[in-house]
Design a protein around this motif. Structure first.
Motif, PDB file in Angstrom:
ATOM      1  N   LEU A  18      38.830  54.282  10.203  1.00 52.19           N
ATOM      2  CA  LEU A  18      38.714  55.496   9.668  1.00 52.19           C
ATOM      3  C   LEU A  18      39.204  56.755   9.899  1.00 52.19           C
ATOM      4  O   LEU A  18      39.078  57.707   9.446  1.00 52.19           O
ATOM      5  N   THR A  19      39.971  56.522  11.027  1.00 53.21           N
ATOM      6  CA  THR A  19      40.604  57.933  11.691  1.00 53.21           C
ATOM      7  C   THR A  19      42.141  57.381  12.127  1.00 53.21           C
ATOM      8  O   THR A  19      42.624  56.243  12.264  1.00 53.21           O
ATOM      9  N   ARG A  23      43.587  54.654  10.049  1.00 54.41           N
ATOM     10  CA  ARG A  23      43.044  55.039   8.674  1.00 54.41           C
ATOM     11  C   ARG A  23      44.683  55.148   7.868  1.00 54.41           C
ATOM     12  O   ARG A  23      44.762  54.838   6.809  1.00 54.41           O
ATOM     13  N   HIS A  40      34.754  50.189  11.823  1.00 60.00           N
ATOM     14  CA  HIS A  40      34.415  51.303  12.502  1.00 60.00           C
ATOM     15  C   HIS A  40      32.953  51.489  13.235  1.00 60.00           C
ATOM     16  O   HIS A  40      32.478  50.460  13.064  1.00 60.00           O
ATOM     17  N   MET A  53      37.106  58.794   3.306  1.00 61.04           N
ATOM     18  CA  MET A  53      37.906  57.827   3.178  1.00 61.04           C
ATOM     19  C   MET A  53      37.650  57.287   1.965  1.00 61.04           C
ATOM     20  O   MET A  53      38.667  56.942   1.306  1.00 61.04           O
TER      21      MET A  53
END
Ligand code: RM4
Length: 270
Positions: A18-19, A23, A40, A53
């Motif tokens: 998610l980052t 991502r 995550h 997202m």
């Protein structure tokens, strides 16, 4: 001219998706026609990240005329062995198989060596190295034993820090050397199942991991000055190399390899 899709119909699972780098790889895999599951950590902090997202995923799928059932997110702490197996189980239940696994979840809190506490050391090792081990093992079990024919591509997100030291990263650089070594040994162990294992070694890429470090203009300027390409990296800089290693048509004979993605930082002595 639109780029060709290189991962059409492939199923990929990415930890820490998610980052940052995870991502960017997830979005690029989707753009290349893959089905993508991201792990995550979960918890309140992740909620806005997940919403953002999902929004970016729908926009991307709409703009590339793909259907919407191509993305799932599964919460879980990679330091726990059951997180790896549960993540792979849910990926396979949803998408039917697993072709690509990216072990990306990682932490790095900059700290003076003399002040590193056992808690910080353990958290860094269990997240970055133990977590990579469990995730890769769970993915490899699926790829080797539960699909026919066996096979797949495993990518470990290591770091330039596997090769060089960092004075405030004494608890971190050994974990990244560990990820590189893990990928080398799993390449040997899994070759007989046609599973390729390779490492990406990002240089200084701007993510939440170094947000605070890069806020210091002196340090940022120094790092920029050391990079031959003249800029810090951004997460999408890792996406193309991750597509290359995932795509058997492009990298089918590449295993046990390491690819630096650092703008030339490593080779810049003088
Ligand atoms: C990297 C490398 C980078 C740093 C990140 C957090 O592996 O040391 O310079 O910004 O870690």
């Amino acid at each position: 001219m639109p780029l060709p899709q290189l991962l059409t119909g492939k199923v990929a699972a990415i930890t820490g998706g998610l980052t940052g780098i995870g991502r960017a790889i997830a979005l690029e895999y989707l753009r290349h026609g893959a089905y993508v599951a991201v792990n995550h950590l979960g918890g309140a902090n992740d909620e806005p990240l997940l919403l953002e997202m999902k929004k970016d995923v729908s926009e991307l799928l709409a703009s590339t005329s793909q259907d919407g059932e191509r993305f799932i997110a599964v919460a879980g702490d990679v330091t726990k062995p059951e997180t790896g197996t549960e993540f792979i189980k849910q990926t396979v239940e949803t998408f039917g198989r697993l072709d690509v696994f990216v072990s990306n979840a990682g932490v790095c809190r900059f700290e003076e060596f003399l002040d590193v506490t056992p808690t910080l050391l353990n958290h860094t090792i269990t997240t970055n190295l133990t977590g990579a081990f469990y995730g890769i093992q769970a993915a490899a079990n699926q790829m080797a034993r539960f699909q026919s024919p066996p096979g797949g591509s495993i990518i470990g997100i290591s770091s330039i820090s596997a090769l060089v030291g960092g004075g405030q990263q004494t608890h971190y650089t050994p974990t990244k050397a560990g990820v590189l070594s893990l990928v080398q040994s799993t390449a040997v162990a899994l070759g007989k199942y046609n599973i390729r294992c390779n490492a990406l070694l990002p240089g200084t890429i701007r993510t939440q991991l170094n947000e605070e470090d890069m806020r210091d203009p002196g340090k940022r300027g120094y790092m920029e000055g050391r990079i031959p390409l003249g800029r810090l990296g951004a997460p999408p800089d890792l996406a193309g190399p991750a597509v290359f290693l995932a795509c058997g048509e492009l990298s089918g004979y590449v295993t046990g390899a390491q690819l630096l993605v650092d703008g030339g930082l490593f080779v810049n002595l003088q």
